[in-house]
Design a protein around this motif. Structure first.
Motif, PDB file in Angstrom:
ATOM      1  N   PHE A 164      34.229  33.590  38.954  1.00  0.00           N
ATOM      2  CA  PHE A 164      34.049  34.326  38.683  1.00  0.00           C
ATOM      3  C   PHE A 164      32.727  33.917  37.023  1.00  0.00           C
ATOM      4  O   PHE A 164      32.937  32.510  37.037  1.00  0.00           O
ATOM      5  N   GLU A 165      31.870  34.723  36.393  1.00  0.00           N
ATOM      6  CA  GLU A 165      30.879  33.924  35.802  1.00  0.00           C
ATOM      7  C   GLU A 165      32.481  34.095  34.330  1.00  0.00           C
ATOM      8  O   GLU A 165      32.797  35.650  34.218  1.00  0.00           O
ATOM      9  N   VAL A 166      32.740  33.778  33.679  1.00  0.00           N
ATOM     10  CA  VAL A 166      33.094  32.890  33.132  1.00  0.00           C
ATOM     11  C   VAL A 166      33.434  34.482  31.749  1.00  0.00           C
ATOM     12  O   VAL A 166      34.674  34.581  31.969  1.00  0.00           O
ATOM     13  N   LYS A 167      32.174  34.662  31.295  1.00  0.00           N
ATOM     14  CA  LYS A 167      32.292  35.495  30.363  1.00  0.00           C
ATOM     15  C   LYS A 167      33.017  36.729  30.640  1.00  0.00           C
ATOM     16  O   LYS A 167      33.359  37.574  29.816  1.00  0.00           O
ATOM     17  N   LEU A 168      32.289  37.492  31.901  1.00  0.00           N
ATOM     18  CA  LEU A 168      32.725  38.641  32.124  1.00  0.00           C
ATOM     19  C   LEU A 168      34.289  38.563  32.288  1.00  0.00           C
ATOM     20  O   LEU A 168      34.761  39.376  32.444  1.00  0.00           O
ATOM     21  N   HIS A 173      39.846  40.238  31.283  1.00  0.00           N
ATOM     22  CA  HIS A 173      41.390  39.533  31.184  1.00  0.00           C
ATOM     23  C   HIS A 173      42.126  40.056  29.475  1.00  0.00           C
ATOM     24  O   HIS A 173      42.606  40.691  29.008  1.00  0.00           O
ATOM     25  N   ASP A 174      40.855  40.616  28.875  1.00  0.00           N
ATOM     26  CA  ASP A 174      40.826  41.309  27.431  1.00  0.00           C
ATOM     27  C   ASP A 174      40.822  42.396  27.456  1.00  0.00           C
ATOM     28  O   ASP A 174      42.118  43.080  26.806  1.00  0.00           O
ATOM     29  N   SER A 175      40.439  43.363  28.721  1.00  0.00           N
ATOM     30  CA  SER A 175      40.688  44.356  28.928  1.00  0.00           C
ATOM     31  C   SER A 175      42.274  44.572  29.101  1.00  0.00           C
ATOM     32  O   SER A 175      42.606  45.950  29.436  1.00  0.00           O
ATOM     33  N   TRP A 181      47.073  46.075  32.605  1.00  0.00           N
ATOM     34  CA  TRP A 181      47.636  46.094  33.589  1.00  0.00           C
ATOM     35  C   TRP A 181      47.897  45.353  33.858  1.00  0.00           C
ATOM     36  O   TRP A 181      47.663  44.431  33.421  1.00  0.00           O
ATOM     37  N   ALA A 182      48.306  44.886  35.518  1.00  0.00           N
ATOM     38  CA  ALA A 182      49.024  44.352  35.167  1.00  0.00           C
ATOM     39  C   ALA A 182      48.428  44.250  36.995  1.00  0.00           C
ATOM     40  O   ALA A 182      48.811  45.013  38.124  1.00  0.00           O
ATOM     41  N   VAL A 183      48.663  43.004  36.995  1.00  0.00           N
ATOM     42  CA  VAL A 183      48.093  42.848  38.482  1.00  0.00           C
ATOM     43  C   VAL A 183      47.862  41.546  39.084  1.00  0.00           C
ATOM     44  O   VAL A 183      48.747  40.315  38.927  1.00  0.00           O
ATOM     45  N   THR A 184      47.802  41.213  40.300  1.00  0.00           N
ATOM     46  CA  THR A 184      48.315  40.023  41.916  1.00  0.00           C
ATOM     47  C   THR A 184      47.021  38.363  41.290  1.00  0.00           C
ATOM     48  O   THR A 184      46.881  38.138  42.079  1.00  0.00           O
ATOM     49  N   ASP A 185      45.852  39.524  40.921  1.00  0.00           N
ATOM     50  CA  ASP A 185      44.590  38.493  41.129  1.00  0.00           C
ATOM     51  C   ASP A 185      44.042  38.711  40.447  1.00  0.00           C
ATOM     52  O   ASP A 185      43.509  40.468  39.718  1.00  0.00           O
ATOM     53  N   LYS A 192      38.846  47.279  38.668  1.00  0.00           N
ATOM     54  CA  LYS A 192      39.409  47.790  37.683  1.00  0.00           C
ATOM     55  C   LYS A 192      38.497  47.575  36.631  1.00  0.00           C
ATOM     56  O   LYS A 192      37.967  48.901  36.286  1.00  0.00           O
ATOM     57  N   CYS A 193      37.166  47.485  36.383  1.00  0.00           N
ATOM     58  CA  CYS A 193      35.989  47.124  35.075  1.00  0.00           C
ATOM     59  C   CYS A 193      35.298  47.588  35.744  1.00  0.00           C
ATOM     60  O   CYS A 193      34.166  47.514  34.841  1.00  0.00           O
TER      61      CYS A 193
END
Length: 229
Positions: A164-168, A173-175, A181-185, A192-193
């Motif tokens: 991934f692009e780090v900024k995105l 993760h902040d969102s 949200w609880a995700v596995t990857d 989701k975004c």
């Protein structure tokens, strides 16, 4: 390319009370095989190992045996994979623009897979390694009855590396934290975004060592590779 290796979990499904990445495969810890593949990749220039501090002395001992040339940093992990990756993102060097994230338990990934993912990541904001599903998949309700049979041609089994692009990814993760949200990857956070995630062809042998059976299969694969090396 910067690489984060989540390595903070226990081996409960392996029947072990310790970090499963410290279990041995052909006389070397699982983590050692993962690190050797990353070291052999021409794309990886920095590695962050995300783990529990109690395991850091064992990780240090592994590194002492490998004599790697790639810079490596230990990063304290969280109580979940999602928290651990979040911590890893905060610890990336300031110049990191893109990052690959690879589960330490996928110790059979090849340098070629790391290189392929790193190359494709230059042209898209997010990707995951994956392979087409071979089995027919059934959607089942809580009572054990089949509800649907999705088209197998549209199903892929997710692997790592994911990139991934780090900024995105930090924004996702902040969102995730703010929305609960609880995700596995990490790809799920991107999804989701509303961000696109591209599939990169993975490897059939890139299995995740989770159970004792997986460990035996991994040993077979490595033994098959040895004559080639």
């Amino acid at each position: 390319m910067h690489l984060l290796i989540p390595a903070a979990g226990l081996g409960r499904r392996m029947g072990s009370s310790r970090n499963k990445l410290l279990l041995t495969l052909l006389d070397q810890p699982l983590l050692a095989w993962t690190l050797k593949a990353a070291e052999a990749s021409t794309a990886i220039t920095w590695i962050g190992i995300i783990g529990q501090p109690i395991d850091f002395p064992d990780f240090e001992a592994i590194l002492a045996q490998l004599n790697l040339t790639t810079p490596i940093q230990f990063i304290p992990g969280g109580s979940t994979r999602q928290e651990s990756v979040y911590n890893g993102l905060q610890a990336l060097p300031p110049e990191a623009e893109r990052v690959l994230i690879h589960d330490g338990a996928r110790c059979l990934a090849t340098p070629a897979l790391f290189n392929r993912c790193a190359e494709v990541l230059q042209t898209c904001p997010g990707l995951i390694a994956a392979i087409p599903v071979k089995d027919t998949i059934k959607i089942v309700d809580n009572n054990g009855f089949i509800q649907d049979t999705p088209d197998r041609q549209q199903l892929w089994a997710a692997q790592t590396p994911q990139g991934f692009e780090v900024k995105l990814l930090k924004q996702c993760h902040d969102s995730g934290q703010s929305q609960g949200w609880a995700v596995t990857d990490d790809a799920a956070l991107f999804e989701k975004c509303g961000l696109p995630v591209r599939i990169v062809e993975g490897e059939e042998t890139n299995l995740k060592v989770t159970t004792p059976v997986d460990l035996r299969v991994a040993e077979f694969i490595l033994r098959e590779r040895q004559p080639e090396n």
